[in-house]
Design a protein around this motif. Structure first.
Motif, mmCIF file in Angstrom:
data_model
loop_
_atom_site.group_PDB
_atom_site.id
_atom_site.type_symbol
_atom_site.label_atom_id
_atom_site.label_comp_id
_atom_site.label_asym_id
_atom_site.label_seq_id
_atom_site.Cartn_x
_atom_site.Cartn_y
_atom_site.Cartn_z
ATOM 1 N N ASP A 160 -15.331 63.101 16.371
ATOM 2 C CA ASP A 160 -15.589 63.281 17.925
ATOM 3 C C ASP A 160 -14.520 63.204 18.616
ATOM 4 O OD1 ASP A 160 -14.580 60.635 17.784
ATOM 5 O OD2 ASP A 160 -16.597 59.496 18.393
ATOM 6 N N GLY A 161 -13.267 63.457 18.032
ATOM 7 C CA GLY A 161 -12.068 63.678 18.642
ATOM 8 C C GLY A 161 -11.260 62.263 19.190
ATOM 9 N N GLY A 208 -9.574 58.547 19.421
ATOM 10 C CA GLY A 208 -8.230 57.889 18.484
ATOM 11 C C GLY A 208 -8.542 57.533 17.177
ATOM 12 N N LEU A 209 -9.614 56.929 16.921
ATOM 13 C CA LEU A 209 -10.091 56.298 15.450
ATOM 14 C C LEU A 209 -10.574 57.414 14.801
ATOM 15 C CD1 LEU A 209 -10.873 54.131 13.648
ATOM 16 C CD2 LEU A 209 -13.223 54.127 14.497
ATOM 17 N N SER A 210 -11.149 58.355 15.420
ATOM 18 C CA SER A 210 -11.520 59.696 14.343
ATOM 19 C C SER A 210 -10.288 60.425 14.032
ATOM 20 C CB SER A 210 -12.541 60.683 15.343
ATOM 21 O OG SER A 210 -13.033 61.716 14.734
ATOM 22 N N THR A 211 -9.417 60.466 15.041
ATOM 23 C CA THR A 211 -8.442 61.286 14.670
ATOM 24 C C THR A 211 -7.341 60.484 13.359
ATOM 25 O OG1 THR A 211 -7.775 62.180 16.714
ATOM 26 C CG2 THR A 211 -6.037 62.319 15.299
ATOM 27 N N LYS A 212 -7.340 59.342 13.692
ATOM 28 C CA LYS A 212 -6.832 58.348 12.466
ATOM 29 C C LYS A 212 -7.647 58.874 11.111
ATOM 30 C CE LYS A 212 -6.242 53.561 11.078
ATOM 31 N NZ LYS A 212 -6.658 52.055 11.392
ATOM 32 N N ILE A 213 -8.996 58.631 11.311
ATOM 33 C CA ILE A 213 -9.685 58.996 9.931
ATOM 34 C C ILE A 213 -9.467 60.270 9.560
ATOM 35 C CG2 ILE A 213 -12.122 59.203 9.105
ATOM 36 C CD1 ILE A 213 -10.983 56.022 9.781
ATOM 37 N N ILE A 270 -11.383 70.220 19.264
ATOM 38 C CA ILE A 270 -11.351 69.067 18.180
ATOM 39 C C ILE A 270 -11.358 69.601 16.884
ATOM 40 C CG2 ILE A 270 -12.887 67.363 17.273
ATOM 41 C CD1 ILE A 270 -13.828 66.553 20.092
ATOM 42 N N LEU A 271 -12.149 70.526 16.355
ATOM 43 C CA LEU A 271 -12.174 71.008 15.368
ATOM 44 C C LEU A 271 -10.761 71.767 14.785
ATOM 45 C CD1 LEU A 271 -15.884 72.009 15.048
ATOM 46 C CD2 LEU A 271 -14.690 70.030 13.889
ATOM 47 N N ALA A 272 -10.163 72.457 15.940
ATOM 48 C CA ALA A 272 -9.109 73.167 15.559
ATOM 49 C C ALA A 272 -7.960 72.408 15.182
ATOM 50 C CB ALA A 272 -8.724 74.085 16.946
ATOM 51 N N ALA A 273 -7.685 71.419 16.039
ATOM 52 C CA ALA A 273 -7.013 70.257 15.880
ATOM 53 C C ALA A 273 -6.937 69.640 14.435
ATOM 54 C CB ALA A 273 -6.920 69.250 17.147
ATOM 55 N N CYS A 274 -8.230 69.443 14.133
ATOM 56 C CA CYS A 274 -8.473 68.778 12.874
ATOM 57 C C CYS A 274 -8.141 69.859 11.705
ATOM 58 C CB CYS A 274 -9.801 68.430 12.624
ATOM 59 S SG CYS A 274 -10.490 67.121 13.529
ATOM 60 N N GLU A 275 -8.381 71.088 12.015
ATOM 61 C CA GLU A 275 -7.915 72.221 11.128
ATOM 62 C C GLU A 275 -6.513 72.459 10.849
ATOM 63 O OE1 GLU A 275 -9.819 76.727 10.166
ATOM 64 O OE2 GLU A 275 -8.856 76.395 12.188
#
Length: 147
Positions: A10-11, A13-18, A72-77
């Protein structure tokens, strides 16, 4: 053991850590990741008290949600590709995020869901319930829950 991992995000902080943990896990396992974002639905009941609904408002909300999902998805990618992990993206409109997560795992052929132990806090968590708990209760594939 696992070849294709769904990572809902979901973008936050916790999600980014995961996401970072999942990328490391996938790299070690030689697995592919599909990052998933559940775009919120704007139910008609939300507008029930309004006299008129401007169609441009609904279109604007949909566009904002789409842009949020893209960012959000681009950052994960980028995180995955920088680590040398093959990845894809998926997002759907869902008024029930846990159902969107489970459906995304099935439609993308994932054999593991890797997600955070919690997202919302306080009163929101009580009112909305835990999406992680719902995924755990309804998923037919393994779910790895991380903190």
């Amino acid at each position: 053991m696992f070849r294709h991992i769904l990572v809902p995000t979901d973008g936050s902080g916790l999600s980014t850590k995961i996401v970072n943990q999942a990328v490391g896990f996938a790299k070690d396992a030689g697995a592919k990741i599909t990052f998933y974002f559940a775009k919120p639905d704007c139910p008609v009941a939300f507008y029930a008290g309004m006299d008129t609904i401007d169609p441009l408002t609904l279109e604007s909300l949909a566009n904002m949600t789409e842009q949020q999902a893209e960012q959000i998805l681009a950052a994960c990618e980028k995180l995955a590709r920088d680590a040398g992990v093959t990845c894809a993206r998926a997002s759907t409109v869902s008024d029930s995020p846990y159902r969107g997560i489970i459906d995304a795992a099935a439609s993308n052929g994932c054999d593991l869901i890797f997600m955070a132990s919690h997202g919302r806090h306080g009163l929101n968590a009580l009112l909305l319930g835990s999406e992680t708990s719902k995924v755990l209760a309804h998923a037919t594939i393994p779910v790895l829950v991380s903190r």
